[in-house]
Design a protein around this motif. Structure first.
Motif, short mmCIF file in Angstrom:
data_model
loop_
_atom_site.label_atom_id
_atom_site.label_comp_id
_atom_site.label_asym_id
_atom_site.label_seq_id
_atom_site.Cartn_x
_atom_site.Cartn_y
_atom_site.Cartn_z
N UNK A 187 0.83 -1.21 0.00
CA UNK A 187 0.00 0.00 0.00
C UNK A 187 0.86 1.25 0.00
N UNK A 188 1.97 1.22 0.76
CA UNK A 188 2.86 2.37 0.81
C UNK A 188 3.43 2.66 -0.57
N UNK A 189 3.80 1.60 -1.29
CA UNK A 189 4.32 1.79 -2.64
C UNK A 189 3.27 2.35 -3.58
N UNK A 190 2.02 1.93 -3.42
CA UNK A 190 0.94 2.46 -4.26
C UNK A 190 0.73 3.95 -4.03
N UNK A 191 0.80 4.37 -2.78
CA UNK A 191 0.63 5.78 -2.47
C UNK A 191 1.79 6.59 -3.04
N UNK A 192 2.99 6.10 -2.92
CA UNK A 192 4.15 6.83 -3.42
C UNK A 192 4.10 7.00 -4.94
N UNK A 193 3.55 6.00 -5.65
CA UNK A 193 3.50 6.09 -7.10
C UNK A 193 2.54 7.17 -7.60
N UNK A 194 1.72 7.69 -6.70
CA UNK A 194 0.78 8.75 -7.10
C UNK A 194 1.46 10.11 -7.20
N UNK A 195 2.67 10.26 -6.69
CA UNK A 195 3.33 11.55 -6.69
C UNK A 195 3.62 12.04 -8.10
#
Length: 890
Positions: A144-152
């Motif tokens: 989930x953390x990686x998914x959020x970071x990819x939104x940047x």
């Protein structure tokens, strides 16, 4: 999980020690890498940090586990390098620097982490963290953390990192422990209990969050978090009927509701938009744009644009000192992107509306003449000639002068005395109730317009504001409240102190009065009291107001410059008044009367920016200020040499026992924790602001004034308020641990010099201490107004027509001067005629008026004046004596 049970609810202790713990890890790892045996303390400290870091994104739990792995595999050099890097990153402090440094580290040592978009150094973006409260299992959080970071995206105005927790209690802990949080995303079906010990969490839920969560419910958790930190943006993810949630009347705490399976980019953009809404500073933003425009000025402000300064051989140094922007941003204009403070319609109006949102008020007015002017504005707007105002005689002089200007008649009430330290505390609620009942019994309660009190006092006494307002409204349902919170505007940003503020108490009281429980409580109490309760019974009973009659009218003045990042004289008036529409025109007249028609643009901008800062990082800044204050208390009172000569007073010395029902003694007393503090905040009549520390110096042979001078002139340490035998040390959002170290170092040096001079054993030292600590003058109470200024008063009440007395002294033939030590004073005290003060007499210290116009002077006041050894006494000319009104001219 830690090997030994770690309590995660000692909030301020943990906040203060997090960086320290990382420094300990760095030091131990350094010694290990240098050849020492692997220290046992290294693993133990990592166990402590493993609990703390789960509530933070940087460095976070993964870093602790990585470091633990290096320790277990014996990689001392790499463990030392990583620990040192973490400690250095946390010491940076600034979020934009922090995230850039940390992501650079991740690029080097954590290839499995999704690469992040990092802004170049010259375009650093503000950084914050977002809490995700999720029912998903912990092994999924890395994905989930990686998914959020990819939104940047590079065009994003800000950058943030996610923090994941899996229970309601952990969500509460993260909200309290992590000052970098700016938003929370709440999921559904989240378990209630934490995996860690958190016994105080239940108290926090009850006292601060005002919630008793019994089930894994999302909206209830969101409401609890909003009460703890109202500045946070809250979002909800739901897999069920989102329309039902959005339509719930309690969903107003949410910024937006999302269906959990929809495209996450919308949530990402909403989070950024929410922070941007707080980051905006309407006036400051426009002032910056104005300063960049080429403008010719044909108005009366020569320094605008700076040509008269920078083209001068004689004052160019002023321009070089302040810089070009100060002058480019100066103007007399109220158009062209600027606005009028007196009649705001544009960006100042919007800035004030944003401040109202931030501070929980209905309206906010910016003031550029200090809170002295704010107080006079409110008094003039609300008090009519002849109205009675119940007012603390020990309040700031602006309240007294405001009553002179408006024609309001003060009914002075006395704060409890702290005679040993030559200061007053705050006014007991019983005293206020007695005064209201006196007016009621005389049939003149309708004359009472306002209750005017200082909260918190200079020395840190905070009222139980909600209780004061509830009990007073039970006697007079339309009473107006003015709370002078010049010294405690910061308190709104602490969930522990907010309930003691005017706006915090007013918000809670408004919610309560709208509930069915309020009517039930009133009806039950009426049945218990009976049809005609005695005064004694009313005084002993915690009175409940009739919510059907109450008109909640609360005003708060706030010296923004005293506790936030505003320029000197920046102030605000905060309003929560159900009848404001009826007095709004009067309020604007008061603004026109007192506000300058040439307000300082930079002051207005600083008020705008101060609001932005407090909404986005105020929680952490105030938490740090409290931490600093606790560190000072511990450093002074725990040092074997310093504590021999100096001490910081605890609540037991500053607040009499009868006003501390919780039994709270001091922040440093054995067994005290934040559960104890919460109980004191909730129950006690008065509570001691932890950021204000009364440092007793009389026990070191210094009076307050001389010790203040010593600190300033010799050691470059500035303090403000003093008493006969103490100085007031304040911690604020500007202080650092280095300041604590400097203060302690100076106190150690002073104590060593005292020791070298013989210390406590010399007769001279003993005489000084005895004079300062034992031979202290009694503090005089207000006596009474002369009968000539009480023509419409009653036998029990005490109000007086101070305005008439004040202006009577403008005629020279009405006045006389009598030397303070003249035998005539004693003769007249004994035989008359009475001594009637013609003006205000205000010694600094202690800073309250011991004489007001029209007051009959008594032996107590004269004795106090004769024993004073301070240099600054406003309203008294030693060469001429006391200025008195001649009795034969009344």
């Amino acid at each position: 999980m830690a090997k030994t049970a770690t309590r995660i609810d000692q909030f301020f202790v943990l906040h203060a020690t997090r960086n320290d713990r990382w420094q300990v890890v760095a030091d131990l790892a350094r010694d290990w890498a240098a050849g020492a045996e692997r220290p046992q303390g290294l693993a133990d400290t990592l166990d402590e940090l493993a609990v703390l870091e789960q509530f933070h994104a940087i460095p976070g739990s993964p870093t602790v586990e990585r470091l633990r792995g290096l320790v277990e595999t014996g990689e001392a050099a790499e463990a030392a390098r990583l620990a040192r890097h973490v400690a250095e990153v946390l010491m940076v402090g600034r979020g934009s620097d922090l995230v850039e440094e940390w992501e650079a580290e991740e690029d080097v040592v954590a290839a499995d982490i999704v690469p992040s978009v990092v802004a170049p150094a010259e375009a650093r973006r503000p950084y914050f963290e977002v809490l995700y409260v999720t029912a998903q299992e912990e092994p999924r959080w890395k994905t989930l953390r990686g998914q959020v970071r990819r939104l940047r995206r590079r065009e994003d105005q800000f950058v943030y990192e996610p923090v994941f927790v899996g229970s309601v209690e952990d969500a509460i802990c993260a909200t309290v422990l992590n000052p970098r949080l700016a938003a929370v995303v709440v999921g559904e079906n989240v378990p209630l209990h934490s995996r860690h010990q958190a016994p105080v969490i239940r108290e926090l839920l009850e006292h601060v969050a005002q919630a008793k969560l019994q089930a894994p419910l999302g909206l209830e958790l969101a409401r609890a978090l909003k009460r703890i930190r109202p500045e946070l943006d809250l979002y909800m993810l739901s897999g069920r009927n989102v329309e039902t949630i959005a339509g719930d009347p309690h969903a107003d705490v949410l910024r937006r509701v999302f269906h959990s399976i929809e495209e996450p980019i919308e949530l990402h953009l909403s989070i950024l938009e929410g922070v941007a809404a707080r980051y905006e500073t309407p006036f400051f933003d426009n002032l910056k744009k104005y300063a960049q425009r080429p403008i010719a000025t044909f108005h009366a402000l020569p320094i605008a644009r700076g040509k008269s300064v920078f083209q001068s051989d004689w004052i160019r140094d002023m321009g070089e000192f302040y810089g070009m922007n100060l002058f480019l941003a100066e103007s007399s204009a109220t158009t062209g992107g600027l606005d009028s403070l007196l009649e705001p319609t544009g960006n100042i109006k919007k800035a004030q509306e944003m401040a109202a949102r931030a501070f929980g008020a209905d309206h906010v007015f910016f003031v550029t003449n200090g809170t002295s002017t704010s107080n006079k504005m409110v008094v003039q707007a609300l008090v009519r000639p002849g109205d009675v105002v119940i007012v603390d005689r020990n309040c700031h002089k602006s309240h007294h002068y405001g009553l002179v200007l408006s024609g309001g008649q003060p009914a002075y009430v006395e704060a409890f005395p702290l005679t040993q330290y030559s200061m007053y505390g705050a006014v007991p609620l019983e005293t206020i109730k007695k005064t209201l009942l006196d007016f009621r019994d005389e049939g003149r309660l309708d004359r009472v317009r306002m209750l005017d009190l200082t909260n918190c006092t200079f020395d840190g006494h905070m009222y139980n504001t909600r209780r004061v307002m509830e009990e007073c409204l039970a006697i007079k349902p339309d009473l107006i409240f003015l709370w002078d919170e010049a010294w405690s505007g910061f308190a709104h940003w602490s969930p522990f102190l907010r309930p003691r503020t005017a706006m915090g108490a007013a918000a809670a009281l408004k919610d309560y009065l709208c509930s069915p429980e309020a009517v039930d409580a009133f009806e039950r109490q009426q049945a218990e009291l009976g049809p005609d309760p005695s005064r004694e019974k009313l005084l002993k009973t915690r009175l409940v107001p009739d919510p059907r009659k109450v008109r909640l009218r609360v005003y708060q003045t706030n010296s923004t410059h005293k506790s936030m990042s505003a320029i000197r004289q920046g102030s605000m008036v905060l309003v929560r008044d159900v009848d404001f529409a009826h007095v709004e025109s009067q309020f604007h007249e008061a603004i026109f009367t007192h506000a300058s028609t040439s307000p300082n643009q930079q002051l207005i901008a600083s008020l705008d920016v101060a609001r932005r800062q407090m909404e986005l990082e105020g929680y952490g800044l105030v938490m740090n200020a409290i931490t600093i204050a606790l560190k000072i208390r511990m450093a002074v009172n725990g040092h074997p040499l310093v504590s021999k000569y100096f001490r910081v007073l605890g609540a037991d010395a500053m607040i009499p026992e009868q006003f501390r029902n919780s039994g709270f003694v001091d922040y440093l007393s054995p067994g005290a924790n934040w559960g104890t503090v919460l109980k004191a905040v909730n129950e006690d009549e008065f509570f001691l602001d932890p950021t204000r520390l009364t440092l007793v110096c009389g026990t070191a042979g210094f009076d307050g004034t001389s010790f203040k001078g010593l600190l300033a002139n010799r050691f470059n340490i500035q303090v403000n308020k003093t008493s006969r035998n103490s100085v007031l040390i304040q911690s604020n959002i500007n202080n650092s641990r280095s300041d604590v170290a400097l203060l302690l170092r100076v106190l150690v040096q002073v104590c060593r010099e005292l020791e070298e001079g013989g210390g406590t054993t010399t007769d001279g030292f003993k005489r000084k201490v005895h004079s300062l600590m034992t031979e202290v003058p009694d503090l005089p109470n207000f006596s009474r107004f002369h009968d000539a200024y009480r023509k419409d008063g009653g036998p029990q009440t005490t109000e007086g027509d101070m305005r008439t007395a004040f202006f009577a002294a403008y005629r020279e033939e009405n006045c006389e001067y009598v030397p303070l030590r003249s035998p005539e004073i004693d003769k007249r005290l004994e035989n008359g005629p009475e001594l009637i003060s013609a003006n205000f007499v205000i010694p600094y210290p202690p800073g309250f008026p011991i004489m007001v116009p029209g007051q009959v002077l008594t032996k107590d006041a004269i004795t106090f004046m004769r024993k004073l050894d301070v240099k600054e006494i406003h309203g008294y000319e030693a060469a001429r004596g006391l200025k008195l009104l001649r009795p034969d001219r009344l």
